[in-house]
Write an enzyme that holds these catalytic residues in place. Structure first.
Site, PDB file in Angstrom:
ATOM      1  N   ASP A   1     108.141  59.510  12.015  1.00 20.18           N
ATOM      2  CA  ASP A   1     109.210  58.583  12.595  1.00 20.18           C
ATOM      3  C   ASP A   1     109.221  60.136  13.195  1.00 20.18           C
ATOM      4  O   ASP A   1     110.524  60.614  13.201  1.00 20.18           O
ATOM      5  CB  ASP A   1     110.363  58.447  11.812  1.00 20.18           C
TER       6      ASP A   1
ATOM      7  N   ASP B   1     115.390  64.345  14.394  1.00 26.17           N
ATOM      8  CA  ASP B   1     115.503  63.236  13.601  1.00 26.17           C
ATOM      9  C   ASP B   1     115.338  63.176  12.426  1.00 26.17           C
ATOM     10  O   ASP B   1     114.517  62.358  11.433  1.00 26.17           O
ATOM     11  CB  ASP B   1     115.043  60.801  13.668  1.00 26.17           C
TER      12      ASP B   1
ATOM     13  N   ASN C   1     112.451  60.361   6.465  1.00 28.60           N
ATOM     14  CA  ASN C   1     111.594  60.704   7.080  1.00 28.60           C
ATOM     15  C   ASN C   1     111.077  62.031   6.736  1.00 28.60           C
ATOM     16  O   ASN C   1     109.458  62.147   8.227  1.00 28.60           O
ATOM     17  CB  ASN C   1     111.936  61.312   8.911  1.00 28.60           C
TER      18      ASN C   1
END
Length: 236
Positions: free
Chosen positions: A76, A54, A59
Site C-alpha cells: 500500500d 502510511d 499494510n
C-alpha cells in the site's frame, strides 16, 4: 480514447502483520526477526528516495511458509512520497499539501508541522518512528498510539517519552532501548534507520544466550564478538 480498466497483479500473501500476530504464538527470536525485517525494508525504500507515510500493521504483509521464518513485505504505497527533486524533504507551504495517511502513527515532526513560506516536511526518520510504534505490536503489546478498550492512547502531537509503556524484561534489553530511541520526539535524537536495522542484525548473529530471558551481554562480550566476526569475515 476507449474506456479501459487497469489491473495490478501481485503475489497473494497469507496474511497481514496484525492477523499473523493474532493467529500465531511466536518465540522471541521470531519477533526480533520480524522487527529487523521491518527496519530493513524502511531503510531500503528511504535510501532509494521513498517515504511510505502510511505504515501500520494492516499494510505489512506476511509470507509464511511452514517450517520457515515469515517474510515481511511492505504494501500500500498509495500515500508514499517519491520526489526526485526534493527527496525525503518536502516544502510545506500550504495545508493543501498532503502529509500522508494514518495520522495516529504520523511522526511528531510531521503531524506538528505548520505550513509557511520556508517550512519543510522532513520524512528522513518519520517511517522509522512509525516502526517504533509497530514494535509494540510485534512484541505482544497494544500499540500505545491507538485507542483501545483497555487504555487511552498517547497522542503523537504532545506525548512525553516517559509516558511510553515499558516492555517486559523478557524483551531483550537491546531491543527495548532501541525502541525507546526510535520513539524520541526529536528526530535528531533517533538513530538512523540503517543503523537501527544493523543493531538488530548484529544481535541476531550474536550467541543465542544473549536473547534469553534476563541475559544481557557485557561490553567486553560485545567487543570480543565483533572482533571475532570481523576477523572471520575478513579472512573469508
Amino acid at each position: 480514447g476507449r474506456n479501459m480498466s487497469l489491473f495490478l497483479l501481485m503475489k497473494r500473501y497469507n496474511s497481514n502483520l496484525r492477523e499473523y500476530l493474532d493467529e500465531n504464538e511466536l518465540d522471541m527470536r521470531s519477533r526480533i526477526i520480524l522487527f529487523a525485517q521491518l527496519l530493513e525494508s524502511i531503510s531500503h525504500i528511504n535510501s532509494n528516495g521513498v517515504a511510505h507515510r502510511d505504515l501500520k500493521s494492516d499494510n505489512i504483509l506476511i509470507d509464511s511458509i511452514s517450517d520457515s521464518l515469515p517474510i515481511l513485505v511492505l504494501s500500500d504505497f498509495g500515500c508514499c512520497l517519491a520526489d526526485k527533486k526534493h527527496g525525503l524533504r518536502l516544502p510545506f507551504t500550504s495545508y493543501e499539501i498532503d502529509k500522508g495517511g494514518n495520522v495516529n502513527l504520523m511522526a511528531p515532526e510531521i503531524v506538528n508541522k505548520v505550513p509557511s513560506m520556508f517550512a519543510i516536511l522532513n520524512y528522513q526518520k518519520s517511517d522509522l518512528w512509525a516502526c517504533g510504534t509497530i514494535a509494540y505490536e510485534i512484541f505482544g503489546y497494544q500499540n500505545p498510539f491507538y485507542d483501545s478498550e483497555f487504555s487511552t492512547s498517547l497522542k503523537n502531537t504532545d506525548y512525553d517519552e516517559e509516558m511510553l509503556p515499558k516492555m517486559h524484561v523478557e524483551v531483550p534489553f537491546v531491543v527495548r532501548k532501541l525502541v525507546e530511541n526510535i520513539l524520541q520526539r526529536n528526530p535528531s535524537s533517533r538513530l538512523s534507520c540503517d543503523v537501527s536495522a544493523n543493531v538488530l542484525e548484529l544481535y541476531l548473529w550474536a550467541p543465542s544466550s544473549w536473547i534469553k530471558y534476563g541475559r544481557n551481554p557485557t561490553s567486553n562480550e560485545v567487543g570480543c564478538f565483533l572482533i571475532i566476526k570481523y576477523s572471520i569475515n575478513s579472512f573469508v
